[in-house]
Structures are given as structure tokens and as C-alpha cells.
Design a protein around this motif. Sequence first.
Motif, PDB file in Angstrom:
ATOM      1  N   ARG A  37       0.827  -1.205   0.000  1.00 21.50           N
ATOM      2  CA  ARG A  37       0.000   0.000   0.000  1.00 21.50           C
ATOM      3  C   ARG A  37       0.865   1.260   0.000  1.00 21.50           C
ATOM      4  O   ARG A  37       0.603   2.208  -0.753  1.00 21.50           O
ATOM      5  N   LEU A  38       1.912   1.285   0.828  1.00 15.92           N
ATOM      6  CA  LEU A  38       2.780   2.451   0.884  1.00 15.92           C
ATOM      7  C   LEU A  38       3.513   2.648  -0.439  1.00 15.92           C
ATOM      8  O   LEU A  38       3.642   3.777  -0.931  1.00 15.92           O
ATOM      9  N   ASN A  39       3.990   1.571  -1.007  1.00 17.48           N
ATOM     10  CA  ASN A  39       4.709   1.674  -2.280  1.00 17.48           C
ATOM     11  C   ASN A  39       3.811   2.222  -3.386  1.00 17.48           C
ATOM     12  O   ASN A  39       4.264   2.993  -4.244  1.00 17.48           O
ATOM     13  N   LYS A  40       2.532   1.828  -3.365  1.00 13.86           N
ATOM     14  CA  LYS A  40       1.614   2.327  -4.392  1.00 13.86           C
ATOM     15  C   LYS A  40       1.345   3.821  -4.189  1.00 13.86           C
ATOM     16  O   LYS A  40       1.297   4.583  -5.166  1.00 13.86           O
ATOM     17  N   LEU A  41       1.191   4.244  -2.950  1.00  8.27           N
ATOM     18  CA  LEU A  41       1.017   5.667  -2.663  1.00  8.27           C
ATOM     19  C   LEU A  41       2.221   6.468  -3.159  1.00  8.27           C
ATOM     20  O   LEU A  41       2.076   7.519  -3.779  1.00  8.27           O
ATOM     21  N   LYS A  42       3.409   5.959  -2.886  1.00 10.13           N
ATOM     22  CA  LYS A  42       4.634   6.631  -3.327  1.00 10.13           C
ATOM     23  C   LYS A  42       4.706   6.677  -4.847  1.00 10.13           C
ATOM     24  O   LYS A  42       5.080   7.700  -5.445  1.00 10.13           O
ATOM     25  N   GLN A  43       4.346   5.574  -5.496  1.00 11.48           N
ATOM     26  CA  GLN A  43       4.433   5.490  -6.957  1.00 11.48           C
ATOM     27  C   GLN A  43       3.519   6.515  -7.619  1.00 11.48           C
ATOM     28  O   GLN A  43       3.936   7.243  -8.537  1.00 11.48           O
ATOM     29  N   VAL A  44       2.273   6.587  -7.175  1.00 12.67           N
ATOM     30  CA  VAL A  44       1.315   7.520  -7.778  1.00 12.67           C
ATOM     31  C   VAL A  44       1.736   8.966  -7.511  1.00 12.67           C
ATOM     32  O   VAL A  44       1.695   9.822  -8.402  1.00 12.67           O
ATOM     33  N   TYR A  46       4.772  10.131  -6.876  1.00 12.93           N
ATOM     34  CA  TYR A  46       5.984  10.463  -7.630  1.00 12.93           C
ATOM     35  C   TYR A  46       5.649  10.727  -9.102  1.00 12.93           C
ATOM     36  O   TYR A  46       6.166  11.670  -9.715  1.00 12.93           O
ATOM     37  N   SER A  47       4.753   9.911  -9.653  1.00 12.60           N
ATOM     38  CA  SER A  47       4.326  10.122 -11.040  1.00 12.60           C
ATOM     39  C   SER A  47       3.679  11.495 -11.201  1.00 12.60           C
ATOM     40  O   SER A  47       3.952  12.219 -12.172  1.00 12.60           O
ATOM     41  N   ALA A  77      -4.248  11.755   0.897  1.00 13.88           N
ATOM     42  CA  ALA A  77      -3.421  12.471   1.868  1.00 13.88           C
ATOM     43  C   ALA A  77      -4.154  12.747   3.170  1.00 13.88           C
ATOM     44  O   ALA A  77      -3.532  12.806   4.239  1.00 13.88           O
ATOM     45  N   THR A  78      -5.474  12.939   3.094  1.00 10.34           N
ATOM     46  CA  THR A  78      -6.228  13.265   4.306  1.00 10.34           C
ATOM     47  C   THR A  78      -7.270  12.210   4.651  1.00 10.34           C
ATOM     48  O   THR A  78      -8.120  12.434   5.514  1.00 10.34           O
ATOM     49  N   HIS A  79      -7.219  11.067   3.990  1.00  8.64           N
ATOM     50  CA  HIS A  79      -8.189  10.007   4.305  1.00  8.64           C
ATOM     51  C   HIS A  79      -7.929   9.513   5.727  1.00  8.64           C
ATOM     52  O   HIS A  79      -6.784   9.188   6.081  1.00  8.64           O
ATOM     53  N   PRO A  80      -8.956   9.442   6.554  1.00  5.20           N
ATOM     54  CA  PRO A  80      -8.743   9.094   7.970  1.00  5.20           C
ATOM     55  C   PRO A  80      -8.136   7.725   8.206  1.00  5.20           C
ATOM     56  O   PRO A  80      -7.519   7.494   9.251  1.00  5.20           O
ATOM     57  N   GLU A  81      -8.276   6.820   7.230  1.00  3.18           N
ATOM     58  CA  GLU A  81      -7.703   5.481   7.397  1.00  3.18           C
ATOM     59  C   GLU A  81      -6.371   5.318   6.668  1.00  3.18           C
ATOM     60  O   GLU A  81      -5.837   4.204   6.586  1.00  3.18           O
ATOM     61  N   VAL A  82      -5.859   6.425   6.166  1.00  2.00           N
ATOM     62  CA  VAL A  82      -4.546   6.375   5.500  1.00  2.00           C
ATOM     63  C   VAL A  82      -3.591   7.351   6.186  1.00  2.00           C
ATOM     64  O   VAL A  82      -2.694   6.944   6.906  1.00  2.00           O
ATOM     65  N   MET A  83      -3.803   8.663   5.937  1.00  5.31           N
ATOM     66  CA  MET A  83      -3.026   9.709   6.609  1.00  5.31           C
ATOM     67  C   MET A  83      -1.517   9.406   6.599  1.00  5.31           C
ATOM     68  O   MET A  83      -0.843   9.396   7.622  1.00  5.31           O
ATOM     69  N   TRP A  84      -0.970   9.142   5.426  1.00  5.87           N
ATOM     70  CA  TRP A  84       0.429   8.732   5.351  1.00  5.87           C
ATOM     71  C   TRP A  84       1.359   9.939   5.346  1.00  5.87           C
ATOM     72  O   TRP A  84       0.984  11.053   5.005  1.00  5.87           O
ATOM     73  N   ASN A  85       2.594   9.704   5.712  1.00  5.63           N
ATOM     74  CA  ASN A  85       3.550  10.797   5.911  1.00  5.63           C
ATOM     75  C   ASN A  85       4.264  11.142   4.605  1.00  5.63           C
ATOM     76  O   ASN A  85       5.485  10.979   4.470  1.00  5.63           O
ATOM     77  N   TYR A  86       3.505  11.627   3.647  1.00 13.03           N
ATOM     78  CA  TYR A  86       4.073  11.953   2.336  1.00 13.03           C
ATOM     79  C   TYR A  86       5.109  13.067   2.421  1.00 13.03           C
ATOM     80  O   TYR A  86       6.044  13.122   1.606  1.00 13.03           O
ATOM     81  N   ARG A  87       4.994  13.963   3.378  1.00  9.11           N
ATOM     82  CA  ARG A  87       5.928  15.096   3.481  1.00  9.11           C
ATOM     83  C   ARG A  87       7.346  14.591   3.771  1.00  9.11           C
ATOM     84  O   ARG A  87       8.319  15.178   3.293  1.00  9.11           O
ATOM     85  N   LYS A  88       7.441  13.533   4.528  1.00 11.30           N
ATOM     86  CA  LYS A  88       8.763  12.965   4.834  1.00 11.30           C
ATOM     87  C   LYS A  88       9.400  12.366   3.576  1.00 11.30           C
ATOM     88  O   LYS A  88      10.590  12.588   3.310  1.00 11.30           O
ATOM     89  N   TYR A  89       8.622  11.660   2.782  1.00 10.85           N
ATOM     90  CA  TYR A  89       9.163  10.955   1.621  1.00 10.85           C
ATOM     91  C   TYR A  89       9.482  11.886   0.454  1.00 10.85           C
ATOM     92  O   TYR A  89      10.389  11.604  -0.341  1.00 10.85           O
ATOM     93  N   PHE A  90       8.752  13.006   0.332  1.00  9.70           N
ATOM     94  CA  PHE A  90       8.872  13.836  -0.863  1.00  9.70           C
ATOM     95  C   PHE A  90       9.370  15.247  -0.566  1.00  9.70           C
ATOM     96  O   PHE A  90       9.197  16.145  -1.386  1.00  9.70           O
ATOM     97  N   ARG A  91      10.003  15.427   0.563  1.00  6.16           N
ATOM     98  CA  ARG A  91      10.487  16.755   0.937  1.00  6.16           C
ATOM     99  C   ARG A  91      11.407  17.336  -0.130  1.00  6.16           C
ATOM    100  O   ARG A  91      11.248  18.491  -0.550  1.00  6.16           O
ATOM    101  N   LYS A  92      12.377  16.571  -0.585  1.00  6.09           N
ATOM    102  CA  LYS A  92      13.325  17.073  -1.591  1.00  6.09           C
ATOM    103  C   LYS A  92      12.637  17.330  -2.935  1.00  6.09           C
ATOM    104  O   LYS A  92      12.980  18.278  -3.647  1.00  6.09           O
ATOM    105  N   ASP A  93      11.694  16.464  -3.283  1.00  4.21           N
ATOM    106  CA  ASP A  93      10.967  16.648  -4.545  1.00  4.21           C
ATOM    107  C   ASP A  93      10.146  17.933  -4.504  1.00  4.21           C
ATOM    108  O   ASP A  93      10.084  18.679  -5.498  1.00  4.21           O
ATOM    109  N   PHE A  94       9.498  18.204  -3.380  1.00  5.64           N
ATOM    110  CA  PHE A  94       8.727  19.439  -3.241  1.00  5.64           C
ATOM    111  C   PHE A  94       9.642  20.662  -3.346  1.00  5.64           C
ATOM    112  O   PHE A  94       9.304  21.657  -3.990  1.00  5.64           O
TER     113      PHE A  94
END
Length: 319
Positions: A37-44, A46-47, A77-94
Amino acid sequence: MRIRLGYVAIALNLPKVTSSSTLTFKRYSSMNSDEERLNKLKQVTYSNIMDLEKILKYNIKNNIHFYRITSNLIPLATHPEVMWNYRKYFRKDFEYIGKIINDNNLRIDIHPDQFNVINTDRESVFLNTSKTLTMQANFLEDINCNDAKMVIHIGGAKGGKEKAIKRFIENFKKLPDIVKNKLILENDDKIFTAKDVLYICKILNLPMVLDIHHHNCNNNGENIDRLLNDIFNTWKNEKLQPKIHFSTPREFENDRRHSDYIDAKAFLKFIYLIKDNVNKDVDIMIEAKKKDLALQRLVSDIKDLDKFIVFEDESTIIL
């Protein structure tokens, strides 16, 4: 008077490029492991970021200085059952995306969707709205575009317009500062007129975005030329110049739906109205189904219709 034109989200001149690829919660939850699940979130995500980079570079190449980034860049990003830490993974990309924007003096903004309702009388809706707007505001901070803004409508009119306006003002004050500092308010095509929104903006000291098509559909007889000075003055404390939305009705005069392209004669009439009443620089967001193609056709049509207008570049008018 200098007028910069912009467009919304999708560059149709870039086939198969979209920064709004999605991942539904149903698909997400059907995956076999947290790692998958995390890898798919990252993949989408990043794309989407890579396609946003392509769009920004396309805009730079074509001298388009104004652009609305999709509010769907980060899935779930704001789904209550997901709420993953995308800011940590994509800080440099942002930071990289922000460097492209800032190095090329682009203006960007975001328009969160209609499910974000500040003047709701339901606590759960307000809390979800606050959470989503905070996420969008954080994104603007993460890309180091601290002057960029989020456009939002006033909402519904439950209990009557007067109570709805009062509720908006009260609920606005409950929002986090990062959200309050980035919001700009827009008149809509059904309930809150330009005069209504201007009243709220003056109370809350917020910039106002005039949507001229919405005004034509919903105005209570208000003459826009009498409001233009006050609307432009709501931006006097901002580093950005005022912003306006322009679109053409699809079929009939007050059709709320947007056309594929822009009626150049109506556009010219409107910008001369601005010049006659305020004569100040302005950025105009073109809201048309054909996106960047509509912007390019509008420029071509203007050149054919008005020989007195000078273009600084492919999307900037000097009037």
C-alpha cells in the motif's frame, strides 16, 4: 496595464501527462500488505510530481507565467484510514518543484474542491475541511511558495444567506493560521454574489477573486464596474497582483457550464472595463475546458481583433 493569462491543471499540449493520477481507497485497501500500500502511494505521488515538473517546464518554455496546480496531487493524503507521511518521503521533490517555480517567477495557486465548506453547520464537515485546507497550505509551504494562495467559495446558504455569511466569518476564525493566511475568496454562480464576498473579505481582511462569469450568472443587479476598485483594493497588502477568473458560457448567456474556448470579444470588452475603472496590473485565470489550448487560441483571436494591444510575450498583454 499588464495582464498575465493562466490556465488550470492540465496541459492538453502534453499528451498523457497528468499530475492528478488517483488511487482510490477501495483499491488501496484491497492490497495485501502495508508495504504494498505504501509503495503504491509513493508510486502515484511520484508520477504526479514528475508530470507537474513537465507541465511547469512546458509553461516556462511557452512563457505562461500563471498556473493552477491540481489539488489532487497527493492521493489519500487526508483520508482518515490512511493519513500517510508523504511530506517525509517527498520533501526534496517538493523543494525541487518550488525551485522551478521561484527561479522562473511563476505564479501558482490551488483551488480546493467543493467538498471543502467553511460555513457548514456540521462539525465533522468543518473539521474535514480544516484538515484538507491545512494539507494544501502545507504543500504550498513545502514547495517554498509562501505567497501562493488557495481559492475557495463561501459555501452553502443553510438557514439563509445572512446566517451563512455570519457562520463563515465565525468558522474562518477557527481555522489554523497557516490556512487563514493563504485563503482568497471567490464569488459563486448560485448564492454568494461579488458584493456578498467583498463584504466578507473586508471584514476578514482577505483578498477577493472576482469570477466574472459567476457574476454574470448571479449578481442581484450589481454593476461590476462599481465594485472593481474595492475588489482590487482587497489585494493592497499582498505581494501578488489581483486575480480574476474568466470563462465563457457553453451554450447560452448565463449557462453556468464553461465552454471549451473563450469568447475573445467578451474578453476584450472586460479587460477594457478594467482599464477604464482601475487601470492596474492583473492576472487572469482562463477557466475553459480546453485549458492551455484555450489560452493560446484566445491570444491568437485577440491579435486578430485588436491591433492596438501589444503582447509582451505569448501570454502577457500590455494594454
